[in-house]
Design a protein around this motif. Structure first.
Motif, PDB file in Angstrom:
ATOM      1  N   ALA A 522       1.300 -11.241 -28.695  1.00  0.00           N
ATOM      2  CA  ALA A 522      -0.050 -11.787 -28.526  1.00  0.00           C
ATOM      3  C   ALA A 522      -0.863 -11.006 -27.501  1.00  0.00           C
ATOM      4  CB  ALA A 522       0.029 -13.258 -28.112  1.00  0.00           C
ATOM      5  N   LYS A 523      -0.245 -10.005 -26.867  1.00  0.00           N
ATOM      6  CA  LYS A 523      -0.922  -9.174 -25.866  1.00  0.00           C
ATOM      7  C   LYS A 523      -1.439 -10.019 -24.697  1.00  0.00           C
ATOM      8  CE  LYS A 523      -0.137  -5.892 -28.747  1.00  0.00           C
ATOM      9  NZ  LYS A 523       1.099  -5.087 -28.560  1.00  0.00           N
ATOM     10  N   ILE A 524      -0.623 -10.980 -24.295  1.00  0.00           N
ATOM     11  CA  ILE A 524      -0.993 -11.824 -23.159  1.00  0.00           C
ATOM     12  C   ILE A 524      -0.043 -11.549 -22.005  1.00  0.00           C
ATOM     13  CG2 ILE A 524      -2.001 -13.631 -24.602  1.00  0.00           C
ATOM     14  CD1 ILE A 524       0.564 -15.222 -24.290  1.00  0.00           C
ATOM     15  N   ASN A 525      -0.293 -12.190 -20.862  1.00  0.00           N
ATOM     16  CA  ASN A 525       0.511 -11.952 -19.679  1.00  0.00           C
ATOM     17  C   ASN A 525       1.976 -12.297 -19.922  1.00  0.00           C
ATOM     18  OD1 ASN A 525      -1.691 -11.258 -17.916  1.00  0.00           O
ATOM     19  ND2 ASN A 525      -2.267 -13.408 -17.948  1.00  0.00           N
ATOM     20  N   PRO A 526       2.900 -11.449 -19.482  1.00  0.00           N
ATOM     21  CA  PRO A 526       4.310 -11.838 -19.544  1.00  0.00           C
ATOM     22  C   PRO A 526       4.515 -13.140 -18.771  1.00  0.00           C
ATOM     23  CG  PRO A 526       4.094  -9.520 -19.011  1.00  0.00           C
ATOM     24  CD  PRO A 526       2.722 -10.113 -18.930  1.00  0.00           C
ATOM     25  N   PRO A 527       5.316 -14.047 -19.282  1.00  0.00           N
ATOM     26  CA  PRO A 527       5.377 -15.387 -18.686  1.00  0.00           C
ATOM     27  C   PRO A 527       6.094 -15.473 -17.350  1.00  0.00           C
ATOM     28  CG  PRO A 527       6.921 -15.198 -20.517  1.00  0.00           C
ATOM     29  CD  PRO A 527       6.109 -13.944 -20.521  1.00  0.00           C
ATOM     30  N   PHE A 528       6.922 -14.467 -16.998  1.00  0.00           N
ATOM     31  CA  PHE A 528       7.776 -14.618 -15.818  1.00  0.00           C
ATOM     32  C   PHE A 528       7.458 -13.627 -14.711  1.00  0.00           C
ATOM     33  CE2 PHE A 528      10.406 -15.436 -19.692  1.00  0.00           C
ATOM     34  CZ  PHE A 528      10.254 -16.815 -19.660  1.00  0.00           C
ATOM     35  N   LYS A 529       6.339 -12.985 -14.783  1.00  0.00           N
ATOM     36  CA  LYS A 529       5.961 -12.056 -13.738  1.00  0.00           C
ATOM     37  C   LYS A 529       5.471 -12.804 -12.503  1.00  0.00           C
ATOM     38  CE  LYS A 529       4.652  -7.452 -15.384  1.00  0.00           C
ATOM     39  NZ  LYS A 529       3.534  -6.525 -15.631  1.00  0.00           N
ATOM     40  N   GLY A 530       4.934 -12.045 -11.579  1.00  0.00           N
ATOM     41  CA  GLY A 530       4.323 -12.617 -10.396  1.00  0.00           C
ATOM     42  C   GLY A 530       3.469 -11.558  -9.740  1.00  0.00           C
ATOM     43  N   LYS A 531       3.190 -11.741  -8.476  1.00  0.00           N
ATOM     44  CA  LYS A 531       2.375 -10.794  -7.720  1.00  0.00           C
ATOM     45  C   LYS A 531       3.027 -10.555  -6.353  1.00  0.00           C
ATOM     46  CE  LYS A 531      -1.309 -10.137 -10.445  1.00  0.00           C
ATOM     47  NZ  LYS A 531      -2.671 -10.557 -10.133  1.00  0.00           N
ATOM     48  N   PRO A 532       2.865  -9.348  -5.795  1.00  0.00           N
ATOM     49  CA  PRO A 532       3.348  -9.108  -4.434  1.00  0.00           C
ATOM     50  C   PRO A 532       2.271  -9.437  -3.404  1.00  0.00           C
ATOM     51  CG  PRO A 532       2.649  -7.047  -5.406  1.00  0.00           C
ATOM     52  CD  PRO A 532       2.407  -8.111  -6.443  1.00  0.00           C
ATOM     53  N   LEU A 533       2.701  -9.911  -2.262  1.00  0.00           N
ATOM     54  CA  LEU A 533       1.861 -10.017  -1.076  1.00  0.00           C
ATOM     55  C   LEU A 533       2.377  -8.940  -0.132  1.00  0.00           C
ATOM     56  CD1 LEU A 533       2.091 -13.906  -0.546  1.00  0.00           C
ATOM     57  CD2 LEU A 533       0.739 -12.646  -2.226  1.00  0.00           C
ATOM     58  N   PHE A 534       1.526  -8.060   0.343  1.00  0.00           N
ATOM     59  CA  PHE A 534       2.048  -6.914   1.084  1.00  0.00           C
ATOM     60  C   PHE A 534       1.185  -6.605   2.308  1.00  0.00           C
ATOM     61  CE2 PHE A 534      -0.779  -5.375  -2.211  1.00  0.00           C
ATOM     62  CZ  PHE A 534      -1.537  -4.383  -1.600  1.00  0.00           C
ATOM     63  N   LEU A 535       1.815  -5.952   3.264  1.00  0.00           N
ATOM     64  CA  LEU A 535       1.146  -5.537   4.492  1.00  0.00           C
ATOM     65  C   LEU A 535       0.513  -4.170   4.262  1.00  0.00           C
ATOM     66  CD1 LEU A 535       3.822  -6.658   7.130  1.00  0.00           C
ATOM     67  CD2 LEU A 535       1.845  -7.931   6.268  1.00  0.00           C
ATOM     68  N   TRP A 536      -0.779  -4.105   4.501  1.00  0.00           N
ATOM     69  CA  TRP A 536      -1.552  -2.914   4.187  1.00  0.00           C
ATOM     70  C   TRP A 536      -1.035  -1.713   4.976  1.00  0.00           C
ATOM     71  CZ3 TRP A 536      -4.382  -1.430   0.416  1.00  0.00           C
ATOM     72  CH2 TRP A 536      -5.298  -0.382   0.548  1.00  0.00           C
ATOM     73  N   GLN A 537      -0.816  -0.619   4.264  1.00  0.00           N
ATOM     74  CA  GLN A 537      -0.369   0.666   4.782  1.00  0.00           C
ATOM     75  C   GLN A 537       1.034   0.627   5.382  1.00  0.00           C
ATOM     76  OE1 GLN A 537      -3.380   2.386   7.316  1.00  0.00           O
ATOM     77  NE2 GLN A 537      -4.823   2.632   5.629  1.00  0.00           N
ATOM     78  N   LEU A 538       1.768  -0.464   5.138  1.00  0.00           N
ATOM     79  CA  LEU A 538       3.173  -0.507   5.517  1.00  0.00           C
ATOM     80  C   LEU A 538       4.074  -0.446   4.291  1.00  0.00           C
ATOM     81  CD1 LEU A 538       1.866  -1.510   8.212  1.00  0.00           C
ATOM     82  CD2 LEU A 538       3.910  -2.886   8.528  1.00  0.00           C
ATOM     83  N   SER A 539       3.502  -0.705   3.114  1.00  0.00           N
ATOM     84  CA  SER A 539       4.264  -0.684   1.870  1.00  0.00           C
ATOM     85  C   SER A 539       3.776   0.472   1.011  1.00  0.00           C
ATOM     86  CB  SER A 539       4.094  -2.004   1.117  1.00  0.00           C
ATOM     87  OG  SER A 539       2.721  -2.289   0.929  1.00  0.00           O
ATOM     88  N   LYS A 540       4.699   1.067   0.280  1.00  0.00           N
ATOM     89  CA  LYS A 540       4.372   2.236  -0.514  1.00  0.00           C
ATOM     90  C   LYS A 540       3.824   1.848  -1.886  1.00  0.00           C
ATOM     91  CE  LYS A 540       7.856   5.282   1.551  1.00  0.00           C
ATOM     92  NZ  LYS A 540       9.062   6.095   1.279  1.00  0.00           N
ATOM     93  N   THR A 541       2.623   2.228  -2.147  1.00  0.00           N
ATOM     94  CA  THR A 541       2.039   2.175  -3.490  1.00  0.00           C
ATOM     95  C   THR A 541       2.290   0.857  -4.205  1.00  0.00           C
ATOM     96  OG1 THR A 541       2.692   4.503  -3.590  1.00  0.00           O
ATOM     97  CG2 THR A 541       1.631   3.590  -5.540  1.00  0.00           C
TER      98      THR A 541
END
Length: 729
Positions: A522-541
């Motif tokens: 259906a070209k929709i969001n994968p159901p089990f993903k998520g998002k990262p919360l990260f510290l700016w310029q301390l995490s790589k890409t």
């Protein structure tokens, strides 16, 4: 649709609810099916034959081809079950005179005998792999829902009509000789369920326990139908994950056989899995009406007035033009935190309902964000209204509006030559406000981070990440569905949408793979993903969904999902695929993990059926293929009000000296305007009533039916239970 062990369809709604349309749909799909005296796809010839199955009686059964190539079915099991049903009707119609009955040998059977024979016959039909769509099967839901050989391998289609009086009127007009249980025999049961009635009748003659529909007052028949439909929905909600349920209302929104065929095929595709482990939400249902969104819905937002003027002033270093400049740092030379970190939220918006955008802004200010960077990808869409509504937030320094990417499509370039790519644009936008060490969240405007503890905030989370040397932490999604809404309701998303899909740990691997495949198709969001919360310029890409390359400093680490492990499904692929695993991810340190277990991102990607159609039409802000299909029915599987209840509690924790701010936030985030006429006719029209508190959701008719509920224990783990809901006020 191939004939397999999982293609059997059982229509458990009463007759005159669209069962013949379901039969025609199954015939079109090539599924062997029976509808009272009609059958299709069974290979029966059109001829006369003899049947000696009824206790030795010789019966001549005429077989004639119908107008649509349908034939009468000659299976002994179907003939036997139909004869048992007809005999009971004849006994009542002939006023207990068996001499006038066609099936005299079945005339004086007791309730116990009729119930036992029905069970044996339907069990035999289970081995025939036939789909059953009409009387008497639709009038025996308790039997169809109790036989393991049916429950483990069937798709249940709950055909219904929401107007009980219309059903009763139509049923008496077209099928006046239909039978139901007498009130005195089954005073507290489903009087339309013949098998349950036979069991209640016991050793008495079954016909003495029955009454014809046309001998009943119309209002009494309508009331019996309402109670029967309510009991049936409650029973379907108790089916475990393996079972499939498809709810069809062909009367609230008129649909044709082709659409019913499409729905059945869609549901059937989810039942093609190993063993009996098939997907279905507990009590979930898919309504046909969700496919027909060509209805009249109010096009305007509810009033998009926020609370910007009621918040304390934004700190001067953020309020000044430009905010923080890239390259500044909160850290000492030893990577220790020197100044308090702030939380910066970045989102790209395009044709977002402005009332929803205001809720998004107020929610993140409530949980402690210092700034929201909005990248405007609109092209003339209500530009004046957007500027007017955002003006107080921009003036106060809480919002930074970036207009460089207006009217650009993914892959196109700005006047400065920069390419519009989602992650690249978000990183560019964050660089305009975030200092090294600030907490950054790349989110969509329909994603609401729900912290486990309502007393916690984003700055507290950032400080804890610094203290335990974590540069990024991943937070899983909860995917919320339509909640039964056809048109978009006004008021709080958190309040109006409390039905979600299953989480990864709530499914078997086979079920999870099937959901992933459906989402991919259906070209929709994968159901089990998520998002990262990260510290700016301390995490790589860090990208929008993953921080997979570790941290910039050796003493920092990336924290995985709360259970400390990554599954390929967590990054949106099936277990059989060779996806890149996040090998550098570690288990969250103990104090941070205590907060992150039970923290989720509520993703309101679909919302009402009308809003979903609008979203598909407006396109994406990424270069992904456009979305397809209706709101996935799995995403209405579980009732989950944690986001709403925790937000309400968080608002109550604000200083009592700010009653105006509390009142404003409650209006935006804790109130909902939900009426039954806005909901899809899935038998759940009262469960989101605005007067009910969280986790106090009521089933149809206000009769205190059981509902599925999510609770969180002391350790942060979610537990499923069925609770008894109170009656509607």
């Amino acid at each position: 649709m191939p004939r397999t062990r999982t293609t059997r369809v059982l229509a458990v709604g009463q007759g005159t609810t669209g069962t013949h349309t379901i039969f025609n749909a199954l015939c079109a799909l090539g599924v062997p099916s029976v509808h009272y005296r009609q059958e299709c796809n069974t290979g029966s010839p059109c001829r006369y034959t003899k049947d000696r199955s009824l206790a030795g009686a010789v019966k001549h059964v005429p077989h004639v081809c119908g107008a649509e190539g349908l034939e009468l079915y000659e299976s002994k099991n179907v003939v036997r079950m139909r004869a048992m049903y007809d005999a009971a009707k004849e006994f009542v119609a002939n006023k207990r005179d068996c001499t006038r009955a066609r099936h005299q040998h079945l005339c004086n059977v007791t309730g116990n005998e009729w119930a036992a024979a029905a069970r044996a016959t339907v069990s035999a039909l289970a081995r025939d792999q036939l789909s059953l769509t009409d009387s008497p099967y639709a009038q025996m839901p308790s039997l169809l829902l109790s036989l393991p050989e049916l429950v483990n391998t069937s798709l249940y289609v709950n055909s219904l009509r929401t107007n009980a009086t219309e059903w009763a009127t139509s049923r008496v007009r077209e099928h006046n000789s239909s039978i139901m249980c007498r009130q005195e025999v089954f005073p507290n049961g489903d009087r339309l369920d013949l098998h349950a009635c036979a069991e209640a009748c016991g050793p008495n003659v079954f016909g003495d326990c029955l009454v014809r529909y046309d001998d009943m007052p119309l209002e009494a028949l309508a009331g019996a139908y309402e109670r029967s439909a309510s009991r049936l929905r409650s029973s379907l909600q108790k089916l475990p994950w393996q079972r499939r349920v498809l709810t069809v209302d062909m009367f609230t929104t008129r649909i044709d056989t082709k659409k019913v065929s499409d729905l059945i095929q869609q549901a059937h595709s989810r039942s093609q899995c190993a063993g009996t482990a098939c997907i279905n939400g507990r009590g979930s249902s898919l309504s046909v009406a969700s496919h027909n969104v060509l209805m009249t819905c109010a096009g305007a937002d509810d009033e998009a007035v926020g609370c910007a003027a009621l918040w304390p002033p934004t700190p001067p270093d953020l309020a000044r033009s430009g905010g923080f400049q890239g390259g500044q740092s909160l850290l000492t030379s030893g990577n220790q935190l020197e100044h308090p970190p702030r939380a910066i939220v970045v989102t790209i918006f395009k044709k977002t309902r402005l009332a929803t955008l205001v809720q998004f802004l107020e929610y993140y200010r409530l949980i402690g964000a210092s700034r929201v960077v909005l990248v405007d990808n609109n092209c003339g869409y209500e530009t004046g209204r957007v500027n007017r509504i955002l003006a107080p937030y921009i003036h106060g320094g809480f919002v930074k509006l970036m207009t460089e990417y207006r009217c650009l499509k993914p892959g196109e370039r700005t006047a400065e030559g920069d390419v519009f790519a989602e992650t690249t644009v978000m990183r560019w936008a964050a660089s305009k406000s975030a200092r090294a060490g600030d907490l950054v969240l790349f989110l969509s405007d329909d994603e609401f981070l729900v912290l486990k503890d309502p007393a916690w905030s984003l700055p507290m989370l950032a400080r804890q990440m610094h203290a335990e040397r974590v540069c990024a932490v991943h937070v899983p999604w909860k995917q919320f569905g339509s909640g039964g809404h056809r048109c978009q309701p006004n008021g709080s998303l958190l309040r109006n949408f409390q039905s979600r899909g299953p989480l990864l740990h709530e499914l078997t691997p086979t079920d999870a793979d099937a959901m992933l495949e459906d989402a991919h198709n259906a070209k929709i969001n994968p159901p089990f993903k998520g998002k990262p919360l990260f510290l700016w310029q301390l995490s790589k890409t860090c990208a929008t969904h993953l921080c997979s390359d570790g941290c910039d400093f050796a003493d920092f680490t990336v924290c995985g999902y709360p259970n400390g492990t990554f599954d390929n499904r967590s990054v949106g692929t099936k277990s059989s695929d060779q996806a890149t695993k996040l090998t550098r991810s570690a288990v969250c340190p103990p104090l941070l993990r205590n907060q992150m277990v039970g923290t989720f991102i509520n993703h309101y990607a679909y919302q009402s059926a009308a809003a979903w159609e609008e979203k598909k039409e407006r396109g994406r802000v990424s270069d992904l293929v456009d979305r397809r299909g209706p709101v996935p029915f799995e995403y209405n599987a579980l009732v989950d009000g944690a986001g709403f209840s925790k937000t309400s509690e968080r608002i109550s924790l604000l200083s009592p000296a700010k009653p105006s701010l509390q009142s404003c936030l409650r209006r935006l985030l804790a109130d909902g305007v939900t009426t039954s006429r806005e909901l899809l006719a899935t038998g759940q029209t009262d469960r989101l009533g605005p007067t009910l508190p969280a986790f106090h959701q009521v089933a149809e008719g206000g009769r205190g039916e059981k509902r599925h509920e999510i609770k969180t224990d002391a350790g942060g783990e979610e537990r499923h239970k069925i609770k008894k809901a109170a009656p509607c006020p």
